[in-house]
Design an enzyme around this catalytic site. Structure first.
Site, PDB file in Angstrom:
ATOM      1  N   ASP A 137      52.281  50.140  38.451  1.00 11.16           N
ATOM      2  CA  ASP A 137      51.967  48.777  37.721  1.00 11.16           C
ATOM      3  C   ASP A 137      50.605  49.134  36.963  1.00 11.16           C
ATOM      4  OD1 ASP A 137      49.746  48.894  39.816  1.00 11.16           O
ATOM      5  OD2 ASP A 137      49.993  46.376  39.926  1.00 11.16           O
TER       6      ASP A 137
ATOM      7  N   ASP B 190      45.384  52.149  37.224  1.00 10.32           N
ATOM      8  CA  ASP B 190      45.988  53.198  37.318  1.00 10.32           C
ATOM      9  C   ASP B 190      46.828  53.970  36.065  1.00 10.32           C
ATOM     10  OD1 ASP B 190      48.377  50.998  38.966  1.00 10.32           O
ATOM     11  OD2 ASP B 190      46.830  50.120  37.889  1.00 10.32           O
TER      12      ASP B 190
ATOM     13  N   ASN C 217      47.669  43.836  46.257  1.00  8.80           N
ATOM     14  CA  ASN C 217      48.935  44.329  45.507  1.00  8.80           C
ATOM     15  C   ASN C 217      49.770  43.900  46.754  1.00  8.80           C
ATOM     16  OD1 ASN C 217      48.111  45.882  43.359  1.00  8.80           O
ATOM     17  ND2 ASN C 217      47.588  47.620  44.610  1.00  8.80           N
TER      18      ASN C 217
ATOM     19  N   HIS D 207      39.938  51.930  42.058  1.00 12.21           N
ATOM     20  CA  HIS D 207      40.429  51.323  43.164  1.00 12.21           C
ATOM     21  C   HIS D 207      41.492  52.996  43.152  1.00 12.21           C
ATOM     22  CE1 HIS D 207      39.318  47.520  43.523  1.00 12.21           C
ATOM     23  NE2 HIS D 207      39.564  47.187  42.808  1.00 12.21           N
TER      24      HIS D 207
END
Length: 318
Positions: free
Chosen positions: A11, A16, A171, A245
């Site tokens: 996402d 990301d 998430n 993350h």
């Protein structure tokens, strides 16, 4: 060509974007495709972000659209806090050229299923957003739970509080029902949750190294990560840097020794009280082979330098 094939289910927000670059940079895997998810932004935006970042990094890797909302809703609205952390466009409000490549016409869920049959145990799937796409793939073709080599997901929290509630991580909270289907399936899963990701911090000392490269990608990645670091500081998430993350999930997918894990049959609570809590399933505690390994500690002294070495090498050349 590496034997191990990786699909990223992104996402695409800031971490990301860092995970995407890391997967490209590590020669131990071939990144064969990116499936876009809603989460940090709307599906259209996250898919476009992935395309733009891939082109910035000199890659022609296919991007597929997954589902645009959770399995229990008919729409998705971007949370204000997501805009504050990742920027209105999901990638720190940096400006990138319009992508020249197009989104693939094949559905992202079908791509996951097709790759599972093609690559079997050599396939690693790394979801860094909601688990809606993977759950949909399991629904459509349950056989893939026995084909896929590993799913290393960024999500959940077992030994620490969540980041959207006392018990829920973002998430998983986007689609706890889908997450529960994935966790209670036969898929071999490694959960890389807040237990470990919050221990891996980047600072502006690291991003300065990318900026000093003087390349387009080095400057862009420094800018988007600095936005994220500032957001962490201003929102009081962490005054010492930003947690990386999603890159940790990529790192663990490639090298599981970055973390210490606890083997546990896991479930996700879908009732309103404790919604999206990731917890051991007491009804399956005596199963002989728990399918989930939960990361509970991380060798950050080895991981962060590894991450920096890979990214700096990639950003130096684009």
């Amino acid at each position: 060509m590496a034997t191990k094939k990786m699909i990223l289910d992104l996402d695409t927000g800031v971490d990301d974007a860092l995970a995407l670059a890391y997967a490209i940079a590590d020669p131990a895997v071939d990144l064969i495709g990116v499936v876009a998810s809603y989460g940090n932004n709307l599906l259209e935006q996250t898919a476009k972000n992935s395309l733009q970042l891939l082109e910035l990094l000199g890659q022609n890797i296919p991007v597929f659209k997954g589902l645009e909302h959770s399995s229990t809703s008919d729409h998705f609205n971007v949370m204000q806090v997501s805009k504050e952390i990742h920027g209105n466009n999901g990638i720190g409000n940096i400006s990138l050229p319009e992508p020249t490549h197009k989104i693939q016409t094949q559905d992202g869920v079908d791509f996951i299923i097709e790759a599972a049959h093609q690559y079997g145990k050599n396939l690693i799937i790394v979801p860094t957003g909601p688990l809606t796409n993977l759950a949909a793939a399991l629904h459509k073709d349950p056989q893939i739970s026995h084909l896929i080599g590993n799913v290393t997901l960024m999500g959940g929290a077992l030994t620490v509080e969540g980041n959207v509630s006392d018990v829920a991580e973002a998430n998983i909270n986007q689609d706890a029902e889908a997450a529960n289907e994935v966790f209670t399936s036969s898929l071999p899963i490694t959960m890389v949750g807040l237990d470990v990701t919050l221990r891996t911090l980047l600072t502006k000392k690291e991003t300065a190294k990318w900026r000093q490269l003087g390349t387009k990608s080095g400057i862009a990645y420094a800018d988007l990560t600095d936005f994220y670091i500032d957001a962490y500081y201003n929102l009081g998430i962490d005054k010492h840097g930003c947690a990386i993350h999603d890159p940790l999930a990529v790192g663990v997918a490639i090298d599981p020794t970055f973390v210490t894990t606890l083997a546990l049959p896991m479930k996700v609570i879908t009732e309103e009280h404790n919604y999206a809590r990731t917890i051991g399933d007491k009804m399956r505690l005596n199963t002989s082979h728990p399918n989930v390994n939960v990361a509970i500690n991380v060798d950050k002294e080895r991981f962060v330098p590894n991450f920096m070495e890979h990214l700096t090498g990639l950003l130096a050349n684009h």
